[in-house]
Design a protein around this motif. Structure first.
Motif, PDB file in Angstrom:
ATOM      1  N   ARG A  64     -13.683  -0.710  71.481  1.00 54.81           N
ATOM      2  CA  ARG A  64     -12.996  -1.100  70.251  1.00 54.81           C
ATOM      3  C   ARG A  64     -13.984  -1.324  69.110  1.00 54.81           C
ATOM      4  O   ARG A  64     -15.079  -1.829  69.311  1.00 54.81           O
ATOM      5  CB  ARG A  64     -12.167  -2.359  70.481  1.00 54.81           C
ATOM      6  CG  ARG A  64     -10.997  -2.152  71.424  1.00 54.81           C
ATOM      7  CD  ARG A  64     -10.036  -3.317  71.364  1.00 54.81           C
ATOM      8  NE  ARG A  64      -9.433  -3.452  70.054  1.00 54.81           N
ATOM      9  CZ  ARG A  64      -8.436  -2.688  69.599  1.00 54.81           C
ATOM     10  NH1 ARG A  64      -7.934  -1.727  70.349  1.00 54.81           N
ATOM     11  NH2 ARG A  64      -7.942  -2.882  68.403  1.00 54.81           N
ATOM     12  N   ASP A 232      -6.504  -6.266  61.753  1.00 54.30           N
ATOM     13  CA  ASP A 232      -6.246  -4.860  62.052  1.00 54.30           C
ATOM     14  C   ASP A 232      -5.912  -4.050  60.796  1.00 54.30           C
ATOM     15  O   ASP A 232      -6.356  -2.909  60.649  1.00 54.30           O
ATOM     16  CB  ASP A 232      -5.107  -4.731  63.069  1.00 54.30           C
ATOM     17  CG  ASP A 232      -5.477  -5.349  64.411  1.00 54.30           C
ATOM     18  OD1 ASP A 232      -6.577  -5.062  64.906  1.00 54.30           O
ATOM     19  OD2 ASP A 232      -4.671  -6.124  64.951  1.00 54.30           O
ATOM     20  N   ASN A 236      -8.259  -0.976  59.466  1.00 58.91           N
ATOM     21  CA  ASN A 236      -7.746   0.387  59.375  1.00 58.91           C
ATOM     22  C   ASN A 236      -7.780   0.933  57.951  1.00 58.91           C
ATOM     23  O   ASN A 236      -7.883   2.150  57.757  1.00 58.91           O
ATOM     24  CB  ASN A 236      -6.349   0.468  59.982  1.00 58.91           C
ATOM     25  CG  ASN A 236      -6.390   0.430  61.501  1.00 58.91           C
ATOM     26  OD1 ASN A 236      -7.354   0.877  62.118  1.00 58.91           O
ATOM     27  ND2 ASN A 236      -5.353  -0.124  62.114  1.00 58.91           N
ATOM     28  N   GLN A 247      -7.050   2.252  64.390  1.00 51.98           N
ATOM     29  CA  GLN A 247      -7.205   1.654  65.718  1.00 51.98           C
ATOM     30  C   GLN A 247      -5.980   0.803  66.012  1.00 51.98           C
ATOM     31  O   GLN A 247      -5.549   0.009  65.174  1.00 51.98           O
ATOM     32  CB  GLN A 247      -8.475   0.798  65.749  1.00 51.98           C
ATOM     33  CG  GLN A 247      -8.713   0.124  67.089  1.00 51.98           C
ATOM     34  CD  GLN A 247     -10.082  -0.551  67.151  1.00 51.98           C
ATOM     35  OE1 GLN A 247     -11.002  -0.034  67.748  1.00 51.98           O
ATOM     36  NE2 GLN A 247     -10.214  -1.693  66.521  1.00 51.98           N
ATOM     37  N   LYS A 248      -5.448   0.962  67.203  1.00 48.03           N
ATOM     38  CA  LYS A 248      -4.275   0.180  67.576  1.00 48.03           C
ATOM     39  C   LYS A 248      -4.663  -1.270  67.799  1.00 48.03           C
ATOM     40  O   LYS A 248      -5.749  -1.562  68.306  1.00 48.03           O
ATOM     41  CB  LYS A 248      -3.644   0.750  68.856  1.00 48.03           C
ATOM     42  CG  LYS A 248      -3.065   2.139  68.673  1.00 48.03           C
ATOM     43  CD  LYS A 248      -2.436   2.632  69.966  1.00 48.03           C
ATOM     44  CE  LYS A 248      -1.854   4.029  69.789  1.00 48.03           C
ATOM     45  NZ  LYS A 248      -1.247   4.538  71.049  1.00 48.03           N
ATOM     46  N   PRO A 249      -3.791  -2.217  67.424  1.00 48.18           N
ATOM     47  CA  PRO A 249      -4.110  -3.631  67.608  1.00 48.18           C
ATOM     48  C   PRO A 249      -4.314  -3.986  69.076  1.00 48.18           C
ATOM     49  O   PRO A 249      -3.618  -3.473  69.950  1.00 48.18           O
ATOM     50  CB  PRO A 249      -2.880  -4.354  67.043  1.00 48.18           C
ATOM     51  CG  PRO A 249      -2.207  -3.350  66.165  1.00 48.18           C
ATOM     52  CD  PRO A 249      -2.482  -2.021  66.790  1.00 48.18           C
TER      53      PRO A 249
END
Length: 271
Positions: A64, A232, A236, A247-249
């Motif tokens: 991440r 987030d 992003n 990026q997904k949380p």
């Protein structure tokens, strides 16, 4: 799927792509027991050594991305170790289990304000690369008002020792007495560029604060010497500015933790 060695190691937060390319040229990196080359690609089964030590890769091949907003005070330097013993910005940052914090550009010892640090070397590389044309905004205090012809010259372009430089915009921000403030924007990060541009016109800078880097602004609630991790949405926005996918949380991301705080408050800025 394999990727270039320097790109993968940069994403793991071991350094910027440029730094890692230097390590490859110096013969410091080996892949599967053989010296790495600039064209070497890496997949999940490959073994990597740096300076003879096996590299412990993150559990996920794509770890991440994290970004800190740090409010740098005057007097701190942006290197990991300073031969003069001065405090560094890295002294106050949270410890990482894997990878390391990479500063996105630098601020000189006498400049304060917004400094971004990330675990993602690819993001850092794109944010710093001149081709991305990411805006940097500074609050500048000079002595006395500046005549219109100098403002025009600074926006048109001034020849410095390392080439032509200019501000894309200059905004009068007022002031008291002979101290006057301006907000200036440029799209590159050469060494001491803001100060050198003003000084080329015989105007010394008495105070300099970076207040914005791309879409990220310095939050006045974050005191000098403290940091806050980007949520987030902000992360992003930064990734989108340089063409990286969102990026997904994560389940334990700062944004999700903030959601469940009493009153919906966001996480506090920390030392």
């Amino acid at each position: 799927m394999s990727e270039r060695l320097q790109k993968v190691l940069a994403r793991w937060g071991l350094g910027s792509r440029r730094e890692i390319e230097g390590w490859i040229r110096e013969g410091r990196i080996r892949v599967n027991g053989k010296p790495a080359e600039l064209g070497t690609c890496l997949d999940e089964s490959d073994r990597v050594e740096i300076d003879g030590k096996p590299l412990r890769r993150p559990r996920l091949f794509r770890p991440r991305c994290r970004v800190l907003l740090y409010h740098k005070p005057v007097g701190e330097v942006c290197t990991r170790k300073d031969p003069e013993g001065r405090p560094t910005v890295f002294d106050r940052l949270p410890v990482l289990k894997t990878g390391r914090w990479i500063n996105v550009g630098r601020l000189d010892v006498n400049t304060a304000g917004l400094l971004l640090l990330t675990t993602d070397g690819e993001l850092a590389n794109r944010l710093m690369h001149p081709s991305s044309e990411i805006e940097r905004e500074y609050a500048v205090r000079v002595f006395g008002e500046v005549p219109p012809e100098i403002i025009e010259r600074l926006q048109k372009g001034v020849e410095l020792e390392d080439g032509t430089a200019r501000f894309t915009s200059i905004r009068d921000a007022g002031g008291q007495g002979m101290n006057h403030w301006y907000h200036v924007v440029l799209k590159e990060g050469r060494n001491r560029e803001v100060r050198r541009l003003w000084e080329s016109q015989g105007i010394p800078v008495s105070r300099l604060i970076r207040v914005r880097y791309g879409p990220i602004e310095l939050d006045r609630a974050i005191r000098p010497g403290r940091w806050e991790e980007l949520d987030d949405a902000s992360l992003n926005r930064l990734r989108a500015a340089v063409g990286l996918a969102p990026q997904k949380p994560a389940r334990n991301s700062p944004a999700r933790r903030a959601k469940y705080r009493p009153g919906g408050r966001r996480p506090r800025a920390r030392r």
